[in-house]
Design a protein around this motif. Sequence first.
Motif, mmCIF file in Angstrom:
data_model
loop_
_atom_site.group_PDB
_atom_site.id
_atom_site.type_symbol
_atom_site.label_atom_id
_atom_site.label_comp_id
_atom_site.label_asym_id
_atom_site.label_seq_id
_atom_site.Cartn_x
_atom_site.Cartn_y
_atom_site.Cartn_z
ATOM 1 N N LYS A 137 0.814 -1.219 0.000
ATOM 2 C CA LYS A 137 0.000 0.000 0.000
ATOM 3 C C LYS A 137 0.845 1.264 0.000
ATOM 4 O O LYS A 137 0.306 2.362 0.166
ATOM 5 C CB LYS A 137 -0.929 0.008 1.230
ATOM 6 C CG LYS A 137 -1.878 -1.167 1.320
ATOM 7 C CD LYS A 137 -2.789 -1.266 0.114
ATOM 8 C CE LYS A 137 -3.789 -2.400 0.314
ATOM 9 N NZ LYS A 137 -4.554 -2.691 -0.918
ATOM 10 N N GLY A 138 2.143 1.117 -0.206
ATOM 11 C CA GLY A 138 2.991 2.299 -0.225
ATOM 12 C C GLY A 138 4.252 2.056 -1.029
ATOM 13 O O GLY A 138 5.363 2.166 -0.518
ATOM 14 N N VAL A 139 4.107 1.751 -2.322
ATOM 15 C CA VAL A 139 5.219 1.311 -3.162
ATOM 16 C C VAL A 139 5.803 2.509 -3.921
ATOM 17 O O VAL A 139 5.079 3.186 -4.657
ATOM 18 C CB VAL A 139 4.759 0.234 -4.163
ATOM 19 C CG1 VAL A 139 5.950 -0.331 -4.919
ATOM 20 C CG2 VAL A 139 3.971 -0.867 -3.462
ATOM 21 N N PRO A 140 7.092 2.790 -3.786
ATOM 22 C CA PRO A 140 7.686 3.913 -4.524
ATOM 23 C C PRO A 140 7.896 3.565 -5.993
ATOM 24 O O PRO A 140 8.527 2.556 -6.317
ATOM 25 C CB PRO A 140 9.019 4.134 -3.807
ATOM 26 C CG PRO A 140 9.351 2.797 -3.209
ATOM 27 C CD PRO A 140 8.056 2.134 -2.892
ATOM 28 N N VAL A 141 7.360 4.408 -6.881
ATOM 29 C CA VAL A 141 7.466 4.168 -8.324
ATOM 30 C C VAL A 141 7.666 5.495 -9.050
ATOM 31 O O VAL A 141 7.535 6.569 -8.473
ATOM 32 C CB VAL A 141 6.198 3.474 -8.880
ATOM 33 C CG1 VAL A 141 6.009 2.094 -8.281
ATOM 34 C CG2 VAL A 141 4.950 4.334 -8.655
ATOM 35 N N ARG A 142 7.976 5.383 -10.329
ATOM 36 C CA ARG A 142 8.015 6.524 -11.239
ATOM 37 C C ARG A 142 7.142 6.196 -12.440
ATOM 38 O O ARG A 142 7.007 5.037 -12.825
ATOM 39 C CB ARG A 142 9.441 6.843 -11.672
ATOM 40 C CG ARG A 142 10.310 7.369 -10.534
ATOM 41 C CD ARG A 142 11.752 7.608 -10.967
ATOM 42 N NE ARG A 142 12.543 8.037 -9.815
ATOM 43 C CZ ARG A 142 12.759 9.312 -9.480
ATOM 44 N NH1 ARG A 142 12.236 10.274 -10.232
ATOM 45 N NH2 ARG A 142 13.473 9.622 -8.415
ATOM 46 N N ILE A 143 6.579 7.244 -13.054
ATOM 47 C CA ILE A 143 5.722 7.077 -14.223
ATOM 48 C C ILE A 143 6.537 7.416 -15.468
ATOM 49 O O ILE A 143 7.160 8.482 -15.543
ATOM 50 C CB ILE A 143 4.482 7.994 -14.143
ATOM 51 C CG1 ILE A 143 3.707 7.732 -12.845
ATOM 52 C CG2 ILE A 143 3.581 7.776 -15.349
ATOM 53 C CD1 ILE A 143 2.595 8.738 -12.586
ATOM 54 N N VAL A 144 6.511 6.506 -16.436
ATOM 55 C CA VAL A 144 7.237 6.710 -17.686
ATOM 56 C C VAL A 144 6.239 6.607 -18.833
ATOM 57 O O VAL A 144 5.538 5.602 -18.978
ATOM 58 C CB VAL A 144 8.347 5.655 -17.863
ATOM 59 C CG1 VAL A 144 9.071 5.873 -19.194
ATOM 60 C CG2 VAL A 144 9.331 5.727 -16.705
ATOM 61 N N SER A 145 6.164 7.639 -19.656
ATOM 62 C CA SER A 145 5.237 7.631 -20.777
ATOM 63 C C SER A 145 5.687 6.649 -21.840
ATOM 64 O O SER A 145 6.885 6.505 -22.126
ATOM 65 C CB SER A 145 5.127 9.033 -21.384
ATOM 66 O OG SER A 145 4.291 9.016 -22.527
ATOM 67 N N GLU A 146 4.714 5.939 -22.430
ATOM 68 C CA GLU A 146 5.016 5.026 -23.537
ATOM 69 C C GLU A 146 4.739 5.679 -24.883
ATOM 70 O O GLU A 146 4.886 5.049 -25.931
ATOM 71 C CB GLU A 146 4.215 3.733 -23.382
ATOM 72 C CG GLU A 146 4.623 2.939 -22.142
ATOM 73 C CD GLU A 146 3.810 1.665 -21.961
ATOM 74 O OE1 GLU A 146 2.926 1.386 -22.790
ATOM 75 O OE2 GLU A 146 4.065 0.946 -20.976
ATOM 76 N N GLY A 147 4.218 6.915 -24.848
ATOM 77 C CA GLY A 147 4.048 7.672 -26.080
ATOM 78 C C GLY A 147 2.808 7.348 -26.879
ATOM 79 O O GLY A 147 2.569 7.925 -27.937
ATOM 80 N N GLY A 148 1.943 6.432 -26.404
ATOM 81 C CA GLY A 148 0.718 6.100 -27.129
ATOM 82 C C GLY A 148 -0.484 6.726 -26.497
ATOM 83 O O GLY A 148 -0.405 7.483 -25.546
ATOM 84 N N SER A 149 -1.664 6.436 -27.034
ATOM 85 C CA SER A 149 -2.911 6.938 -26.456
ATOM 86 C C SER A 149 -4.012 5.956 -26.743
ATOM 87 O O SER A 149 -3.821 5.006 -27.481
ATOM 88 C CB SER A 149 -3.259 8.306 -27.028
ATOM 89 O OG SER A 149 -3.467 8.211 -28.415
#
Length: 763
Positions: free
Chosen positions: A751-763
């Motif tokens: 319930k408290g996981v450190p992450v980063r968001i990386v765009s995949e460039g799609g939609s």
Amino acid sequence: MAQSDDDTVRYDGSAGGWGSVKGMTKVLLRERSSPGTLDTLARQNKAGGYMCNSCAWGKPAEPHTFEFCENGAKATIWDLTRDRCSPDFFKQHSVTELRGWEDYDLEMQGRLTAPMRYDAATDRYVECSWADAFQGIAAELKQLDPKSVIFYASGKASLETSYLYALLARAYGNNNLPDSSNMCHETTSVALKESIGSPVGTCKLDDFEHCDAMLYFGQNPGTNSPRFLHPLQDAVKRGCKIIVFNPVRETGLLRFVDPQNPLQMATQKPTDLAHMYLQVRPGGDIAAIMGLAKHVLAVDAKRAAAGEPSVLDHGFIDQHTTGFDDFKARVEATGWDEIEHHSGLKRADLEAAADVYVAAEKTIAVYGMGLTQHVHGSQNIQTLVNLMLMRGNIGRQGAGMSPVRGHSNVQGQRTVGISEKPELVPLDKIAEQFGFEPPRDEGHTTVTACEGLKDGSVRAFINLGGNFVRAIPDHGIIEPLWQQQALTVYIATKLNRSHLVHGKASYLLPCLARPEEDIQASGPQSVSIEDSFSHIHGSWGKRTPASDKLLSETAIVAGIAEALLPPNPKLRWRDWTGNYALIRDAIAETYAEQFHDFNERMWEPGGFYRGNKARERIWLTESGKAEFKTPTTLSALGVGEAEGRITLITMRSNDQFNTTIYGHDDRLRGLEGSRMILLINPREMARRNLRAGEMVSLVGDAGDDTHREVRGLKVTPFDLPDGCVGGYYPETNPLVPLWYHDKASKTPASKGVPVRIVSEGGS
């Protein structure tokens, strides 16, 4: 489903109501259930009936006409499907091929019908006899060091099966008995034991009829324990105030339409449940509770200055507790700026919530995995205990600690010996009773078992139910190691992912489901389970088994034991299989205080209470008193803040129970379709230049050298606090490091996981 002006997805309906009825009906029609299923549902959770194998919520002595919920009904219907996963299915599909299937599609093949062994030459499971399975398993185990073998239990198996399973492991030579509690509420067992001497909650079901307030942390009754909604509704109607602390605004804590109330169903006018709903930051519960405690102390000081009665229960504190002064000093030294920062809540809101607590004569603290699954989860719970101790809210009617458990018998398994901790099991009594010397060393937890897979010290895994490989943290790393084992054994009702990730030798052993009739030498057998309130209930299965080749879990455990262990006249495996009442007699001998007259009491309406010393204000702690534990941190997270870092909360959907996926809708959150989504609020989207519908990856950011990534997540605007995102369990499990767990219990900090968001460039 509805969307706001900023595209935030939400659900405008209520928990329960016609939505719940439709959810059950959809599964009923899909599984083509027989008329007998309806009879099972009519008997579900009633004295003399069948005890639901979904959650562990209590079974009232005076049940409703329909004493089952949407998810409980789905679990029963799922078990009683007409679909069959027979040996012919495995002739058509190799194991390698099946590994590419989705979890949902695997379970949709239906009930397993015959014992199977893995054949490496054809890469298929092939049918075998039960005798060959037992002998083959025993032959493999006899070649291994007992310390290298894990006996895992999922939390559903009955008290009778669990007791024999623990005996099997110890007679073989180990205490390697982790269960699903290791992944959810082990934090409760450790934290409560240290603070109040009891590893389980102190409340009984009828306490909810007498409380004036509930402090409700990190638990979602709408999805995980819908029968809880009835006591919540009744409490609110008589004036009880519910203060909710949860990052997610869950419909099940906001609005409820009782499906058993004709007027409510006709009008669809819900009962509003939460008096206040505070969306605490993930990991911010310690700070929030410290804020409550700080205001309670301030009100108490103000009343003392005015010569008014104290808010604190000084008599209780002086007589029954230790450590209060240190905790008080820590609270008073903690500034409101710190509290607001870590909790994400405003001082005024916390003071208003504390005023409700002050005004209530009797308060229950309810919590779930939102507290337990953190690096400092034990401190979450112990700080909450402190708040309750301040006003004497443990050990009296209408007050206490009430953790809400998941699997139907996960608490009961621990009660009768499924534990890796030898100090929690009466080993001297077992030695005397059964004529062998049980091991005294500590066994493996879920986390250390996985570590054993990494270092090669774990060589075999026996699975009594569950989907272990899919449920664990870091499963992207652990899964490839799984096949290095000499042996895997799976006792199950349906096919799941774990069965396809096998050891060099592997057996798939199909068992009866709890609603099915279990006929043994002495006739039809009943089993028993323990609910979250420490009450023991009997359960009868009446349905025709899915196959005449199925054995009960009890018979399978005993069959392995007979083939594996040397003869011992005190280990009566065949007699126990023939008559489960004899197993209950053995349990009553081992645990005489709690299970005396077991067979005579197991059919009591509402179950018989096995007792809880903390409820009697007898504190089985080191000090002999309830202990205030002063927190060392205001954040339960395991890492600090960093540029670009965000906190992931793993979540379950409305169409799910643990790793079992009933469908792809999450009605109570307004979500449907794919489970590969990333929930995030519009403010965070703007900060990170994300668009609704954009495809992104989550990358682990826990600070070690291991790359963890989940790809293909669709950005979905949702009402969450700043600084966090939500994703489904188990799909996001690869992002939870194995080492990232509660410091005291080793419960994964999902319930408290450190992450980063990386765009995949799609939609």
